[in-house]
Motif scaffolding. Sequence first.
Motif, PDB file in Angstrom:
ATOM      1  N   GLN A  14       0.720  -0.727  -0.056  1.00  0.00           N
ATOM      2  CA  GLN A  14       0.172   0.239   0.314  1.00  0.00           C
ATOM      3  C   GLN A  14       0.734   1.294   0.237  1.00  0.00           C
ATOM      4  O   GLN A  14       0.428   2.044  -0.606  1.00  0.00           O
ATOM      5  CB  GLN A  14      -0.930   0.461   1.362  1.00  0.00           C
ATOM      6  CG  GLN A  14      -0.359  -0.115   2.911  1.00  0.00           C
ATOM      7  CD  GLN A  14      -0.063   1.145   3.225  1.00  0.00           C
ATOM      8  OE1 GLN A  14      -0.142   2.078   3.580  1.00  0.00           O
ATOM      9  NE2 GLN A  14       0.891   1.087   4.077  1.00  0.00           N
ATOM     10  N   TYR A  64      -6.646   7.382   1.153  1.00  0.00           N
ATOM     11  CA  TYR A  64      -6.204   6.952   1.665  1.00  0.00           C
ATOM     12  C   TYR A  64      -6.573   7.806   3.094  1.00  0.00           C
ATOM     13  O   TYR A  64      -7.617   7.570   3.983  1.00  0.00           O
ATOM     14  CB  TYR A  64      -5.069   8.138   2.601  1.00  0.00           C
ATOM     15  CG  TYR A  64      -3.961   8.034   3.244  1.00  0.00           C
ATOM     16  CD1 TYR A  64      -3.330   6.766   3.761  1.00  0.00           C
ATOM     17  CD2 TYR A  64      -4.132   9.100   4.994  1.00  0.00           C
ATOM     18  CE1 TYR A  64      -2.715   6.464   5.348  1.00  0.00           C
ATOM     19  CE2 TYR A  64      -3.686   8.516   5.608  1.00  0.00           C
ATOM     20  CZ  TYR A  64      -2.951   7.582   6.183  1.00  0.00           C
ATOM     21  OH  TYR A  64      -2.505   7.637   7.590  1.00  0.00           O
ATOM     22  N   THR A 121      -8.366  -0.144   6.313  1.00  0.00           N
ATOM     23  CA  THR A 121      -7.496  -1.071   7.210  1.00  0.00           C
ATOM     24  C   THR A 121      -6.539  -1.717   6.496  1.00  0.00           C
ATOM     25  O   THR A 121      -5.753  -1.571   6.981  1.00  0.00           O
ATOM     26  CB  THR A 121      -8.221  -2.183   7.990  1.00  0.00           C
ATOM     27  OG1 THR A 121      -8.898  -3.210   6.888  1.00  0.00           O
ATOM     28  CG2 THR A 121      -9.182  -1.918   9.051  1.00  0.00           C
ATOM     29  N   SER A 130      -0.278   2.835   8.051  1.00  0.00           N
ATOM     30  CA  SER A 130       0.874   1.694   8.418  1.00  0.00           C
ATOM     31  C   SER A 130       1.080   2.619   9.746  1.00  0.00           C
ATOM     32  O   SER A 130       1.759   3.290   9.556  1.00  0.00           O
ATOM     33  CB  SER A 130       1.328   0.500   7.769  1.00  0.00           C
ATOM     34  OG  SER A 130       2.890   0.446   8.683  1.00  0.00           O
ATOM     35  N   THR A 154      -2.146   0.256  10.781  1.00  0.00           N
ATOM     36  CA  THR A 154      -3.504   0.578  10.278  1.00  0.00           C
ATOM     37  C   THR A 154      -3.583   1.489  11.247  1.00  0.00           C
ATOM     38  O   THR A 154      -4.228   1.637  12.567  1.00  0.00           O
ATOM     39  CB  THR A 154      -3.792  -1.047  10.299  1.00  0.00           C
ATOM     40  OG1 THR A 154      -4.155  -1.755  11.787  1.00  0.00           O
ATOM     41  CG2 THR A 154      -3.263  -1.475   9.163  1.00  0.00           C
ATOM     42  N   ARG A 186      -7.192   7.328  11.934  1.00  0.00           N
ATOM     43  CA  ARG A 186      -5.881   6.869  12.260  1.00  0.00           C
ATOM     44  C   ARG A 186      -5.075   7.473  13.323  1.00  0.00           C
ATOM     45  O   ARG A 186      -5.611   7.795  13.652  1.00  0.00           O
ATOM     46  CB  ARG A 186      -5.551   7.418  10.989  1.00  0.00           C
ATOM     47  CG  ARG A 186      -6.670   6.982   9.691  1.00  0.00           C
ATOM     48  CD  ARG A 186      -5.246   7.624   8.121  1.00  0.00           C
ATOM     49  NE  ARG A 186      -6.449   6.375   7.175  1.00  0.00           N
ATOM     50  CZ  ARG A 186      -6.334   5.457   6.900  1.00  0.00           C
ATOM     51  NH1 ARG A 186      -5.365   4.320   7.668  1.00  0.00           N
ATOM     52  NH2 ARG A 186      -6.942   4.946   5.978  1.00  0.00           N
TER      53      ARG A 186
END
Length: 369
Positions: A197, A225, A235, A239, A241, A289
């Motif tokens: 990703q 995003y 998900t 990163s 997640t 996030r």
Amino acid sequence: MSSRVVVKLENVTKRFGDVVAVNNISFEVYRGELFSLLGPSGCGKTTTLRIIAGLEQPDEGRVYIEGVDVTKMPARERKVCLVFQEYAVFPHMSVYENIAFGLKVKKLPKAEIDKKVKEAAEILELSSYLNYKGGRLGLSEQQRVAIARCLVVEPKLLLLDEPLTLVDAKVRERMRRELKRIQRELETTMIYVTHDQLEALMLSDRVAVMRSGRIVQMGTPEEIYDNPKDLFVATFVGSPTMNLVEGVLELEENKLVLKTPSYKYILSKEVESNIIQSLLGSEVVVGFRPEDAEVRNDGVLEGTVKLIEIVEDRKILHIKINEDEVRVFVDLLAPFTEGQKVKIRINPLKLHIFEKKTGRKLLKGVVSG
Ligand SMILES: Nc1ncnc2c1ncn2[C@@H]1O[C@H](COP(=O)(O)OP(=O)(O)OP(=O)(O)O)[C@@H](O)[C@H]1O
Ligand SMILES: [Mg+2]
């Protein structure tokens, strides 16, 4: 079809026996664009590329290249070049011969071949390797040779299938930059396949996220995003997640509250009740996030720091809040200790609310306060 469109897939489906490898997908890629297909293993990325290259025939749907229906056109006539994960640089041939390969097949005059090979070598910084045997090259050079071999035949479209998975992380970062530079310099239209990703977000103008043969979301890296359409995209991308907490939404004295089996979380101090009225009482998954929450004294969620991780130039606090654990970024030098009690505040504009049953996004960031 607009002349900006280099490739267009229209309701393309491909089956292998009982497996639907590609399930009714449609998209367009524009001239000079770097477009990525991103998704987990087996989601149909390679099959899609092979269909565009003409190495695979779709069972349904059509493929157009520059406005021409190429669905039945043989691969060699499509002017499309596919670089595989295993670069397949001929080990006993020199770099020069490797790059010249496609031009020799076409029986171009020697002088013209020479000019094109040297030009491509220059762009890909391979000039000093021209006499090396393919087998002696490192992975970075092999990859560039594979790309140079494609570029000399002047493809309308360059397709790359996970070209960086075999190289180690440090080299991969450099090659990623190189690849983007080359793509920009030559204004090549490129479709890039990856399951990484971060790579897709860093490289692409637009990304199509695939799952089980379907495209689940398509957009710029920022859109994917910041505004994932469902829990899968939310998900899969990012990163560490996205933090997820399950529960039922309720409104108490104008505060938005998430009620889980054992606890209640106040998500926001004030909320415009009309906006979320329809969501009240439904089973949801609330996501945010790690960078969209802050540790602060006036935070509404209280928890205990369980673990502190250092990731590059930041720290991640793993915070246990009742039954749940969430991750929050803090500054590298912020003086937190494991076991410490902290309060966090989630940016209400960055709260993602998903329907638990379907994973569908219900709401994002329209909660005020
Ligand atoms: N030639 C084939 N025969 C049978 N099944 C196939 C064939 N090619 C692909 N498949 C199946 O189709 C599905 C999609 O495969 P595909 O190779 O396109 O996925 P992918 O997204 O490229 O995965 P990966 O990230 O592992 O490379 C998988 O279930 C795969 O097993
Ligand atoms: Mg693949």
